[in-house]
Design a protein around this motif. Structure first.
Motif, PDB file in Angstrom:
ATOM      1  N   ALA A 154      -4.859  -1.903   5.151  1.00 37.42           N
ATOM      2  CA  ALA A 154      -4.698  -2.831   4.012  1.00 37.42           C
ATOM      3  C   ALA A 154      -4.279  -2.070   2.758  1.00 37.42           C
ATOM      4  N   ARG A 172      -2.706   0.753   2.657  1.00 38.55           N
ATOM      5  CA  ARG A 172      -1.337   1.233   2.860  1.00 38.55           C
ATOM      6  C   ARG A 172      -0.322   0.123   2.580  1.00 38.55           C
ATOM      7  N   GLU A 173      -0.639  -1.061   3.055  1.00 42.02           N
ATOM      8  CA  GLU A 173       0.283  -2.183   2.832  1.00 42.02           C
ATOM      9  C   GLU A 173       0.354  -2.565   1.360  1.00 42.02           C
ATOM     10  N   GLU A 174      -0.790  -2.483   0.709  1.00 42.45           N
ATOM     11  CA  GLU A 174      -0.799  -2.808  -0.730  1.00 42.45           C
ATOM     12  C   GLU A 174      -0.001  -1.781  -1.529  1.00 42.45           C
ATOM     13  N   GLN A 175      -0.048  -0.539  -1.070  1.00 45.87           N
ATOM     14  CA  GLN A 175       0.710   0.516  -1.755  1.00 45.87           C
ATOM     15  C   GLN A 175       2.218   0.321  -1.607  1.00 45.87           C
ATOM     16  N   ALA A 176       2.607  -0.397  -0.574  1.00 46.76           N
ATOM     17  CA  ALA A 176       4.039  -0.589  -0.314  1.00 46.76           C
ATOM     18  C   ALA A 176       4.638  -1.726  -1.124  1.00 46.76           C
TER      19      ALA A 176
END
Lengths: 204, 166
Positions: A51, A53-57
């Motif tokens: 989660a 990692r996805e938010e960082q993207a």
């Protein structure tokens, strides 16, 4: 590929939950879960780091603004085109009308104002003069209407002959002006040629 | 504000500002507006003020936070769903069923993060997503270092407990 022992990552994770890890350690934890080779005992917490990692993207979208014509704009564009077309048409019509109104004056001038006839003919545009030439055959006597005017000029009535003479004079005047203009242009061109030759002589 | 300073210090962190604004407002459009307004405000920073700013990122984060909170309060927008615009990903090795389950879990974690109390939510975002130091978080949010640590600890602990209990 991050190769970390279970004990090592477990100990680091314990400190992570307590908020006691450094940024560097937290990056190692994230890299471990990103690598994919996750110990089965750590799988329950893997979604947490996915989660993050996805938010960082997530990124700010750079929108390319495209200007598209809305239906209302099409209507205005069509109206503008029609208005432009009508304006252009009106201007052309007005010019033609002016020519037509001038030509009868030139044609009738010999009758009404004999002293100003020359001026009137000279000032008439070429188009008007051409128009007059087209009109002239109509004034030819009905008896001679099948006979070409230019082949037998002696059969034209005196009034028409006078008008034709004036037209010829006017055309001659226009022609002389055109010749004069052309001669001036040739003269100017020769001057330019002479100027171009000056630097060449210096170079030579 | 000079072009070089803006181009080197501020413009590169626009995505961070956007994510932070998105975390607070919960709306893509609101977040975009916030970033636009913040960048405009930074660009118009008076020359005498430029010299006083040591950490541009922290200062921009503060502006983003304040502007986002203003928007949120005025429109009472609060979203309890995962952030918009986040692409769903699945592992190549997982079966469709496993991938779906994993995505559900990931989305639940995102929801848990979004449901945290405001201070915990923002501290966790700045640390775990933007990877700011404790000092930078404290400066950005205008809170003490101890408050940063306490809120981070509470936020992570809350999510861990919810994950275990689910």
């Amino acid at each position: 590929m991050i190769k970390m022992k279970y004990e090592e990552i477990h100990e680091m994770l314990d400190r992570y939950w307590e908020g006691e890890t450094t940024l560097e350690e937290e990056r190692k934890i994230k890299a471990y879960f990103k690598a994919g080779a996750i110990d089965e005992r750590l799988r329950p917490v893997a979604p947490m780091f996915q989660a993050l990692r996805e938010e960082q993207a997530v990124q700010l979208a750079t929108k390319a603004k495209t200007t598209t014509m809305r239906p209302q704009m099409y209507i205005w564009a069509a109206a503008a085109s029609v208005a432009l077309f009508l304006t252009a048409g009106w201007c052309l019509f007005r010019d033609v009308k002016e020519v037509k109104t001038e030509s009868p004056i030139a044609l009738q001038a010999p009758k009404a104002q004999p002293e100003s006839q020359e001026k009137a003919v000279v000032e008439a545009p070429i188009d008007a003069i051409v128009q007059q030439e087209k009109i002239i055959p109509k004034t030819v006597s009905p008896k001679k209407k099948n006979t070409p005017i230019r082949s037998k000029p002696q059969e034209i009535d005196p009034e028409t002959a006078q008008a034709m003479a004036e037209i010829k004079a006017a055309l001659a005047l226009v022609s002389s002006k055109l010749d004069k203009g052309r001669n001036e242009a040739v003269k100017g061109a020769s001057h330019l040629d002479a100027l171009e030759k000056v630097p060449k002589r210096k170079e030579g | 504000m000079t072009w070089d300073l803006f181009h080197n210090q501020v413009f590169p962190i626009r995505h961070k500002l956007y994510r932070f604004a998105l975390r607070i407002t919960g709306s893509v459009h609101e977040a975009e507006d916030v970033v636009q307004e913040v960048l405009e405000k930074v660009w118009k920073t008076a020359p005498e003020q430029v010299g006083n700013i040591q950490n541009w990122e922290a200062w921009c984060m503060t502006l983003t936070r304040n502007r986002s909170l203003d928007k949120t309060r005025s429109q009472t927008l609060r979203r309890a769903a995962p952030l918009e615009g986040v692409a769903e990903r699945s592992s190549d090795t997982a079966t469709p069923a496993q991938a779906t389950e994993r995505n559900d879990l990931v989305n639940r974690v995102k929801m848990m993060m979004q449901q945290l109390p405001e201070k915990q939510r923002l501290v966790m975002h700045l640390r775990d997503i933007e990877e700011l130091s404790y000092d930078e978080i404290a400066e950005s949010l205008g809170i003490s270092l101890d408050q940063v640590k306490v809120n981070l600890h509470r936020a992570r602990k809350s999510i861990r407990e919810k994950m275990i209990n689910d």
